[in-house]
Design an enzyme around this catalytic site. Structure first.
Site, PDB file in Angstrom:
ATOM      1  N   GLY A  30       0.819  -1.201   0.000  1.00 21.91           N
ATOM      2  CA  GLY A  30       0.000   0.000   0.000  1.00 21.91           C
ATOM      3  C   GLY A  30       0.853   1.251   0.000  1.00 21.91           C
ATOM      4  O   GLY A  30       1.972   1.256   0.531  1.00 21.91           O
ATOM      5  N   LYS A 140      -7.711  -0.005   8.996  1.00 23.06           N
ATOM      6  CA  LYS A 140      -8.759   0.302   9.965  1.00 23.06           C
ATOM      7  C   LYS A 140     -10.130   0.031   9.350  1.00 23.06           C
ATOM      8  O   LYS A 140     -10.729   0.882   8.712  1.00 23.06           O
ATOM      9  CB  LYS A 140      -8.627   1.743  10.441  1.00 23.06           C
ATOM     10  CG  LYS A 140      -7.321   1.974  11.212  1.00 23.06           C
ATOM     11  CD  LYS A 140      -7.174   3.361  11.749  1.00 23.06           C
ATOM     12  CE  LYS A 140      -5.904   3.488  12.602  1.00 23.06           C
ATOM     13  NZ  LYS A 140      -5.713   4.833  13.151  1.00 23.06           N
ATOM     14  N   LYS A 224     -13.787   3.364  15.765  1.00 24.98           N
ATOM     15  CA  LYS A 224     -13.681   4.804  16.034  1.00 24.98           C
ATOM     16  C   LYS A 224     -14.025   5.638  14.803  1.00 24.98           C
ATOM     17  O   LYS A 224     -14.448   6.790  14.914  1.00 24.98           O
ATOM     18  CB  LYS A 224     -12.282   5.142  16.565  1.00 24.98           C
ATOM     19  CG  LYS A 224     -11.123   4.721  15.661  1.00 24.98           C
ATOM     20  CD  LYS A 224     -10.680   5.802  14.708  1.00 24.98           C
ATOM     21  CE  LYS A 224      -9.594   5.325  13.788  1.00 24.98           C
ATOM     22  NZ  LYS A 224      -9.098   6.374  12.877  1.00 24.98           N
TER      23      LYS A 224
END
Length: 369
Positions: A30, A140, A224
């Site tokens: 990435g 995430k 989150k």
């Protein structure tokens, strides 16, 4: 939900020497904003520490920038001009457009791509990874499968057969790239691998704590983002800091409750006090892209997809999609009503619920979860 499977790792007590087969070769899978920021740290550490091979390959999804290949720009100008402009990458970080070639011979794989793409990348990498390699996910997000929630690290482990750790924390990419002090958390049930990863990532201004609750650390990083979208709604509606503090507190409650319900291993409050927990939640609710787009959504009435295209320069927003994946799981478990904040974010983003009703959804939130 299965936990991360333990296995045998490379001992960090092994004596390494640069230029021998024993030096650990690192590949970064990435090269977006966060991937490029972490490449600065990893590249500099690999160049200085003898236990790591000097050359760090970074897989780059090939794009044309003003008629020139992005990999060529990175390898000649040592800068990711699209995703991390203004920051020089170490010369030993080599951009490679072919994922199999980039990962060839790697001992440590750092996964940092939008979670929507991990399945396809694993299929390409399958059978091309060293058996003794191990990985760390900086992704995430979560996925869903026939049996419910699936952690991204578990998907990688299942498809590639390598042991996985995770790294999550209050780490806005541009601030990390600027060298501003911050903390982060590595979740690793293999202590030796956790120690090696700490050596690879830690700098004086990027301080790392290693904990064993890897599943909890990873869930914090995903959940989150949903809360941050809600914080953005709050900002866009002009409700102020008191309301935003309440959203953060309620969001943290839902994060803890969800983790306790879905993690196979122990979930302790101490992990939520690490950088991956309350610190990451706070910084994302004030400075992250999910908050920024959530605010624009409330102010403009444009769709999440349209705002993604206008504001994120080709990057993907994780919060809304994670809320959709969680909502599907919660519906299957008849638990939607127990998570009003997560549910409200999903309904506003995808089901047409007016954003002005966001606070109403929270006014009757249960005091105890």
């Amino acid at each position: 939900m299965p936990g991360v499977v333990s296995g045998q790792g490379v001992s960090s007590s092994t004596v390494y020497s640069r230029g021998t087969v024993m030096a650990l070769k690192v590949c970064i899978v990435g090269s977006g904003n966060w991937g490029s920021a972490i490449a600065k740290i990893v590249g500099e550490n690999a160049a200085q520490l003898p236990q790591f091979d000097n050359v760090v390959n970074m897989w780059v999804f090939e794009e044309l920038i003003s008629g020139k290949k992005l990999t060529e720009i990175i390898n000649t100008e040592h800068e990711n001009v699209k995703y991390l402009p203004g920051h020089k990458l170490p010369a030993n970080v080599v951009a490679v457009p072919d994922i199999v070639e980039a990962a060839k011979g790697a001992d440590i794989l750092i996964f940092v791509v939008p979670h929507q793409f991990i399945g396809k990348l694993c299929e390409q990498l399958k059978s091309h990874i060293k058996k003794e390699a191990f990985g760390v996910s900086l992704i995430k997000g979560v996925d869903e499968g026939p049996e419910g929630l699936r952690l991204i690290s578990n998907i990688i482990h299942e498809r590639l057969g390598i042991q996985m750790s995770v790294l999550m924390g209050a780490n806005i990419a541009n601030e990390v790239a600027d060298g501003k002090f911050c903390e982060t958390t590595i979740g690793s049930i293999n202590k030796e691998q956790g120690k090696i990863l700490k050596e690879l990532f830690q700098t004086p201004n990027f301080r790392i704590t290693v904990v064993e609750e890897a599943d909890t650390v990873e869930l914090c990083g995903a959940l989150k983002n949903i809360v941050a979208v809600g914080a953005g709604f709050c900002d866009g509606l002009g409700f102020g800091d008191n309301t935003k503090a309440a959203i953060i507190r309620i969001g943290l409650m839902e994060m803890i409750a969800f983790s306790k319900m879905f993690c196979a291993g122990p979930v302790t409050s101490a992990t939520f006090l690490e950088s991956c927990g309350v610190a990451d939640l706070i910084t994302t609710c004030y400075g992250g892209r999910n908050r920024k787009v959530g605010e624009a959504f409330a102010r403009t009435g444009k769709s999440i997809e349209q705002l993604e295209q206008e504001m994120l320069n080709g990057q993907k927003l994780q919060g809304p999609q994670t809320s959709a994946e969680l909502n599907h799981i919660l519906k299957s478990k008849n638990m939607v009503d127990k998570f009003p904040l997560f549910t409200a974010v999903y309904q506003i983003c995808y089901e047409g619920k007016p954003v002005t009703e966001f606070i109403t959804c929270l006014q009757n939130h249960p005091e105890h979860m």
